[in-house]
Design an enzyme around this catalytic site. Structure first.
Site, PDB file in Angstrom:
ATOM      1  CE  LYS A   1      -3.845  -1.991   2.664  1.00 21.25           C
ATOM      2  NZ  LYS A   1      -4.948  -1.721   1.718  1.00 21.25           N
TER       3      LYS A   1
ATOM      4  NE  ARG B   1     -11.040  -9.483  -2.723  1.00 25.24           N
ATOM      5  CZ  ARG B   1     -11.282  -8.496  -3.591  1.00 25.24           C
ATOM      6  NH1 ARG B   1     -11.570  -8.789  -4.859  1.00 25.24           N
ATOM      7  NH2 ARG B   1     -11.263  -7.245  -3.197  1.00 25.24           N
TER       8      ARG B   1
END
Length: 498
Positions: A280, A354
């Site tokens: 990130k 996920r």
């Protein structure tokens, strides 16, 4: 903080502070009329002089003479009577809690629930009192070395009503609101802790403590070898880059007969998300300690349900891990095998939530659940779509989605229904595996939910994306505890219907 419903139609209860509502244009509330008579028209005089306009949220504290039932009188502005509804009532309560916190009063009698509020019966009016006051009393668990402020003086809040029937409804509402406040506090504590404290191991230990506190809860925490034995290849892939061992936390609450199918709550518990190899950007990366908010909120919901002793069965599953870059970390283009047997091509290691959730959802099948709801700070795309106001809601079961939407409205913790379907699932096609873990920028929240939907076939399943609602940034940075209120309301109504 203690909450109690009292019958006091004449507004004469002995208290450290009496709280009454005033509408604009000299329109006194139910209890304010009674108090005004006792004080020889003092409130009417103040409004006539323009000393208290009674705009929504206005607050004016008045000392009362010796011999009065109350030591203080707090006037709260309610705005116009015609516009006084759910949001206005909530704002009035927030102003009340903030004003009382600045006084030396140890107890207060609130007469605001006696006002008619559009869309809210007495139970919900009282519930909002205990929930808001509990939330306002919350203190972030900081590690500052400076002296801590003195403990809050207000320890008891009485909600005044007109008769016994209203008192019964108010008592029930206060109990639910207090439990929500307790669950919110539990969730916020976990999320607000630094990531070197709140590790997957720490989360597992807190879940074990819940089982010690409540006999209705049974908890087991699986370590890496236990997770490996379950063949949770997607979950384990996320953990490969971290030195912190993962934990699969499973809590069972039994409040109904054994043959009653449970509701399963599945929480994303990424205690720090660096993005992995798909690192990130540095700005705001500190906020990635909040990426375990889904796991924190399902555990907070469990606490609230145990306090309420709801007559239902509940299973809470948290997949807890860190997502870090290292020489052993999962890489873009790696292919992993999930617990379900489906293979996943990892195109972006920052789409790790996920991956842990798909295995946790598969694990939930062993309980033959009545419904499965996963909660996750899953996508930045959901923040772009809905901002910080509403959580995203996706489901393969319209009836379940409607239940959750309605619960969010009742709890003032709203979720907005978003689409899933083959159109979005098509974006996840892979040339090398059964499915890819990302599907491009377009409709990112919907493709993420569609990915999870692949593992929830034949289940009554819903997904709550709380990336925009789980915490606040800026000067008020910290966990909100959402969607604990929504989930508790949902389960309270489920229990009533069972």
């Amino acid at each position: 903080m203690e909450f109690m419903a009292i019958i006091d139609a004449k507004a004469r209860a002995p208290t450290g502070c009496a709280v009454v509502g005033i509408y604009e244009n000299g329109d006194l509330g139910v209890a304010a009329r009674q108090v005004d008579k006792q004080l020889q028209g003092l409130i009417t005089t103040l409004q006539g002089r323009g000393d208290f306009a009674a705009k929504l949220g206005d607050a004016l504290m008045l000392p009362l003479p010796a011999g009065s039932a109350a030591s203080r009188l707090l006037l709260i502005g309610l705005g116009t009577r015609a516009a006084f509804a759910r949001k206005q009532y909530r704002k009035a309560l927030l102003s009340t809690a903030q004003a009382l916190a600045k006084t030396g009063a140890s107890d207060a009698a609130l007469y605001l629930a006696m006002e008619p509020v559009a869309e809210l019966d007495m139970l919900y009016r009282a519930r909002m009192v205990s929930e808001i006051f509990s939330s306002q009393a919350y203190k972030i668990p900081d590690l500052k070395t400076s002296p801590k402020p003195k403990a809050r003086r207000l320890t008891a809040v009485n909600v005044a009503v007109a008769d016994a029937r209203a008192a019964k409804a108010a008592a029930q509402g206060l109990r639910i609101g207090a439990a929500i406040g307790s669950g919110l506090g539990f969730a916020r504590d976990l999320a607000n802790l630094p990531p070197n404290v709140c590790t997957p191991t720490y989360m597992g230990n807190r879940a074990l403590q819940l089982a010690k506190e409540f006999s209705s809860i049974k908890t087991k925490v699986l370590d890496q070898s236990g997770i490996k034995a379950l063949k949770m290849g997607a979950f384990l892939a996320v953990t490969k880059g971290s030195d912190e061992p993962p934990r699969l936390i499973v809590c069972e609450y039994r409040g109904a007969r054994k043959d009653m199918a449970p509701v399963c709550l599945v929480g994303k518990g990424i205690t720090f998300d660096s993005g992995g190899i798909s690192l990130k950007d540095p700005p705001a990366m500190d906020e990635m300690k909040f990426d375990m908010s889904g796991g924190a909120t399902v555990l907070g919901t469990l606490r609230a349900i145990a306090e309420l002793k709801l007559p239902l069965n509940l299973v809470v599953i948290v997949a807890a891990a860190e997502n870090m870059p290292s020489g052993s970390a999962v890489k873009p283009a790696d292919i992993v095998t999930t617990m379900s047997g489906q293979t996943v091509e990892v195109l972006n290691t920052d789409a790790e939530g996920r991956l842990v959730l798909c295995d946790a959802i598969t694990y939930s099948r062993r309980y033959q659940p009545a419904a499965v709801i996963d909660v996750a700070t899953l996508t930045g795309a959901c923040i772009i779509a809905l901002g910080n106001h509403m959580s995203g809601l996706m489901s393969n079961t319209p009836e379940l989605a409607q239940e959750l939407e309605s619960a969010g409205i009742r709890a003032d913790d709203r979720a907005w229904r978003m689409p899933i379907g083959e159109e979005y699932a098509d974006q996840l096609k892979s040339n090398f595996a059964d499915i890819a873990n990302v599907g491009g920028r377009e409709g990112g929240a919907c493709t993420a939910a569609s990915f999870l939907g692949k593992f929830a076939k034949d289940l009554a399943w819903a997904h709550l994306d709380v990336a925009g609602t789980a915490w606040l940034s800026g000067s008020q940075k910290g966990s909100t505890g959402r969607p604990v209120p929504l989930l508790v309301d949902f389960l309270v109504h489920r229990a009533k219907a069972s």
